[in-house]
Design an enzyme around this catalytic site. Structure first.
Site, short mmCIF file in Angstrom:
data_model
loop_
_atom_site.label_atom_id
_atom_site.label_comp_id
_atom_site.label_asym_id
_atom_site.label_seq_id
_atom_site.Cartn_x
_atom_site.Cartn_y
_atom_site.Cartn_z
N HIS A 34 -46.65 -2.99 -82.84
CA HIS A 34 -47.32 -3.96 -81.95
C HIS A 34 -48.55 -4.56 -82.61
O HIS A 34 -49.49 -4.98 -81.93
CB HIS A 34 -47.71 -3.30 -80.62
CG HIS A 34 -46.58 -2.62 -79.92
ND1 HIS A 34 -45.66 -3.29 -79.16
CD2 HIS A 34 -46.20 -1.31 -79.91
CE1 HIS A 34 -44.78 -2.43 -78.67
NE2 HIS A 34 -45.08 -1.23 -79.13
N SER B 55 -59.75 -25.89 -99.32
CA SER B 55 -59.91 -26.86 -98.24
C SER B 55 -60.61 -28.10 -98.79
O SER B 55 -61.52 -28.00 -99.62
CB SER B 55 -60.74 -26.25 -97.11
OG SER B 55 -61.19 -27.26 -96.22
N GLU C 36 -47.43 -19.33 -96.41
CA GLU C 36 -47.24 -20.12 -95.19
C GLU C 36 -46.04 -21.05 -95.30
O GLU C 36 -45.29 -21.24 -94.33
CB GLU C 36 -48.50 -20.91 -94.89
CG GLU C 36 -49.66 -20.04 -94.43
CD GLU C 36 -50.95 -20.83 -94.27
OE1 GLU C 36 -51.85 -20.33 -93.58
OE2 GLU C 36 -51.08 -21.93 -94.85
#
Length: 476
Positions: free
Chosen positions: A174, A295, A308
């Protein structure tokens, strides 16, 4: 599979006027240009050209064996097909507007090279069984390439696991810290997933190991061509057993995509963990600069874009499976033009999956794990289950009772912000006479994993055997 250089597709007006469809005899007017553009499959199926040539060569051999071609005619066709393949390899092949697909383009060019005898190539063959054969040949080749890519990633996982055979890590359920495990054990879980993935591809390709060629358009060729002989030439185990099924069957492609989808999901799970572990909140792994991006606004950022994208591209692979199944779901026997849509999904999914496998195999060995931080995170209340197990072992009390006793101990630790090993003897006795300092304070994450020495467990000795087994299996 890709052509090394894009073949030319710039038809002249003269070539367009002279172009004639192979099926034009039935029709009184030429195909509308908008229909030409709408129905062409060349941008997709040109990737099949090596398999189309191989299938055509085998078909020629079958025609010679059936005495539908002389040996001299067969040799001329085979030499012509070899030249066509070289032109496609080199990017010198000139496609024309009338070339509906790679199959007709190859036959058209062959006829230009060898003359009218090129028209004999299609004797006893339909594009229906031709396309089905080409696709199965492509699936076989791509399946082998994916198996190699899967094996490379398995090897990378095993090598990283071997370097961290003693590194402790919190295991999660979990997404909550649960029990200590070894990092090697965690990485080998993905090794196991990839082993199953390789098995799925092998099973689906074994089921598709039958030659459709000779099924004709739907009712089998009208000539006595030895299909077993042609199947042997192309490396198939046997010919297909039903001509209607052979030309309309895309089970092999669907199962291939199903195997690809499951594999992509496994890669996505691995990528997701790398994304989490690379956060400052976890801090378990540092991404190498070569496999991260920054970034455009925030100078401090280091983003896990590779992981990703692996995670994101899973949708394309799973979507390809859904797209093909939706194409197939309403088709009556035998062939329907809807089946032209099968290859775009399969080709894109295979290329996407292979790219993800390749980049992960290179990135994983370059990761830097913060073993101290991982080891610290594996300590503390994660040892609660071990305390309960020791109560069962030493005092023979039911596990449910032990669970309740340790639950009260955990509640005390949370209320006082202490660890299990910091609880004083008086408090331990108050919670249960069976809770002694000796039982609690000797517990460590290392002793916790060492206790799990059953088959499949995370004990160091078991993990070492698993690594040795993985090394043996990786070479298969």
């Amino acid at each position: 599979m890709s052509v090394r250089r894009r073949a030319t597709t710039a038809p002249t007006k003269a070539s367009t006027r002279r172009a004639k469809k192979a099926w034009a005899g039935r029709f009184g007017e030429p195909t509308a240009p908008i229909v030409e553009r709408f129905t062409t499959s060349l941008p997709v199926d040109r990737a099949l050209y090596p398999h189309d040539v191989a299938g055509s060569v085998a078909h020629v051999r079958g025609l010679v064996r059936a005495r539908l071609l002389t040996r001299r005619e067969g040799n001329r066709l085979v030499r012509g097909l070899a030249r066509v393949e070289r032109e496609l390899d080199d990017g010198a092949f000139r496609f024309r507007a009338a070339d509906e697909d790679i199959h007709m383009a190859i036959e058209r060019r062959l006829t230009e090279l060898v003359g009218p005898i090129g028209g004999k190539l299609h004797t006893g063959r339909s594009r229906n069984d031709q396309v089905a054969t080409d696709l199965r040949l492509w699936l076989r080749a791509e399946g082998r390439a994916l198996d190699t890519a899967l094996a490379r990633l398995q090897k990378a996982l095993r090598q990283v696991a071997t370097r961290h055979a003693g590194t402790l890590l919190p295991g999660y359920t979990h997404l909550q810290r649960a029990q200590p495990v070894l990092l090697a054990h965690h990485l080998l879980a993905y090794h196991e997933m990839l082993a199953r993935d390789r098995g799925r591809f092998r099973v689906c390709l074994a089921r598709a190991d039958a030659l459709p060629l000779g099924a004709g358009a739907l009712a089998r060729a009208g000539f006595e061509i030895d299909r077993v002989y042609v199947a042997t030439l192309l490396g198939f185990r046997r010919p297909t057993r039903n001509s209607l099924d052979a030309v309309g069957d895309r089970d092999g492609a669907a199962e291939f995509l199903a195997a690809a989808a499951v594999t992509a999901v496994h890669l996505s799970r691995l990528a997701e963990e790398l994304v989490l572990w690379a956060t400052e909140e976890f801090g378990f792994v540092a991404l190498p600069d070569a496999f991260a991006t920054g970034s455009s606004m925030m100078p401090q950022k280091k983003n896990p874009d590779v992981a990703e994208l692996v995670r994101g591209r899973t949708g394309r692979v799973v979507g390809a499976l859904v797209a093909l199944l939706m194409t197939l779901k309403g088709l009556p026997l035998a062939y329907n033009r809807d089946l032209q849509e099968d290859k775009a999904s399969v080709f894109d999914a295979a290329a996407t999956l292979r790219g993800s496998l390749d980049v992960l195999a290179v990135m994983l060995p370059a990761l830097r794990f913060d073993t101290a931080r991982m080891g610290k995170a594996a300590d503390g209340l994660l040892l609660a289950t071990d305390v309960a197990d020791l109560l069962v072992e030493r005092h023979g009390i039911p596990f449910r009772q032990a669970h309740e006793i340790v639950g009260a101990l955990v509640r005390h630790c949370l209320a006082t912000d202490t660890s299990l090993r910091d609880v004083d003897a008086t408090t331990l006795r108050r919670l249960s006479p069976r809770l002694t300092p000796d039982l609690v304070r000797r517990l460590t994450p290392a002793r916790s994993v060492a206790r799990r020495s059953v088959v499949g467990g995370t004990a160091p000795a078991v993990v070492r055997r698993a690594l040795a087994r993985a090394a043996r299996e990786d070479v298969r």
